[in-house]
Design a protein around this motif. Sequence first.
Motif, PDB file in Angstrom:
ATOM      1  N   ARG A   1      47.978  39.422  44.073  1.00 16.54           N
ATOM      2  CA  ARG A   1      48.357  39.408  42.649  1.00 16.54           C
ATOM      3  C   ARG A   1      47.608  40.493  41.883  1.00 16.54           C
ATOM      4  O   ARG A   1      48.180  41.190  41.041  1.00 16.54           O
TER       5      ARG A   1
ATOM      6  N   GLU B   1      49.105  43.918  39.825  1.00 18.95           N
ATOM      7  CA  GLU B   1      48.734  44.249  38.444  1.00 18.95           C
ATOM      8  C   GLU B   1      48.062  45.611  38.362  1.00 18.95           C
ATOM      9  O   GLU B   1      48.305  46.374  37.424  1.00 18.95           O
ATOM     10  N   THR B   2      47.240  45.933  39.361  1.00 14.94           N
ATOM     11  CA  THR B   2      46.598  47.251  39.395  1.00 14.94           C
ATOM     12  C   THR B   2      47.651  48.342  39.556  1.00 14.94           C
ATOM     13  O   THR B   2      47.593  49.382  38.889  1.00 14.94           O
TER      14      THR B   2
ATOM     15  N   LYS C   1      50.750  48.209  38.581  1.00  8.93           N
ATOM     16  CA  LYS C   1      51.438  48.323  37.292  1.00  8.93           C
ATOM     17  C   LYS C   1      50.604  49.116  36.291  1.00  8.93           C
ATOM     18  O   LYS C   1      51.149  49.927  35.525  1.00  8.93           O
ATOM     19  N   ALA C   2      49.286  48.893  36.287  1.00  7.24           N
ATOM     20  CA  ALA C   2      48.403  49.606  35.366  1.00  7.24           C
ATOM     21  C   ALA C   2      48.381  51.106  35.679  1.00  7.24           C
ATOM     22  O   ALA C   2      48.414  51.939  34.765  1.00  7.24           O
TER      23      ALA C   2
ATOM     24  N   GLY D   1      53.905  47.096  42.856  1.00  7.66           N
ATOM     25  CA  GLY D   1      53.515  47.020  41.448  1.00  7.66           C
ATOM     26  C   GLY D   1      53.629  48.369  40.762  1.00  7.66           C
ATOM     27  O   GLY D   1      54.033  48.460  39.611  1.00  7.66           O
TER      28      GLY D   1
ATOM     29  N   GLU E   1      54.542  38.086  46.471  1.00  6.97           N
ATOM     30  CA  GLU E   1      53.127  38.239  46.190  1.00  6.97           C
ATOM     31  C   GLU E   1      52.407  37.183  46.950  1.00  6.97           C
ATOM     32  O   GLU E   1      51.318  37.064  47.175  1.00  6.97           O
TER      33      GLU E   1
END
Length: 174
Positions: free
Chosen positions: A56, A60-61, A63-64, A139, A174
């Motif tokens: 997870r 998120e990383t 996406k960032a 991501g 995920e």
Amino acid sequence: MDKGPEASSRTAIDGEIGILARRKIEAGIIAPIYEVMREKLGEELAQSILDTAIRRAAIETGKAFAAKTPGGSTLRTFQELQDLWTQDDALTIEVIKATDAEFHYNVKRCRYAETYREMGLGHIGHLLSCNRDGVFCTGYDPRISLERSQTVMEGASHCDFKYRFSDKPDTAPE
């Protein structure tokens, strides 16, 4: 083509620390938490929880990183991120193919694996690093997928990364 310490460093531009240094810090924090989970819940459940949480976080990383990519994410912009993973001589890689649609390379030396083994965490190194790879790229851009049949972390002579870019998004769990 080998990419080692002589590769240009994206970190000087972005202010990011190298991924190897980051993973070592994270592993030092995760190790005692993992040990308590293992003692209270058992090895299988502790690994499952760790795997889910790290996957997870990797999504998120990804996406960032994508959000900070000028002009949007592509397989080419994804390839440019490789310098963060190879920084500090963390990986020695041999690029096989680097196009707009495919990025294939072999990892010939993996200091992530070496670091986790030195820390006594070799048995969960695949959870701490390797399992991030496929979901990080999802991501970053769901049109990027990873195929890999072996890793140094789990005892192979090399890791075989094959990233592909498709107009159809990857729907990796995920």
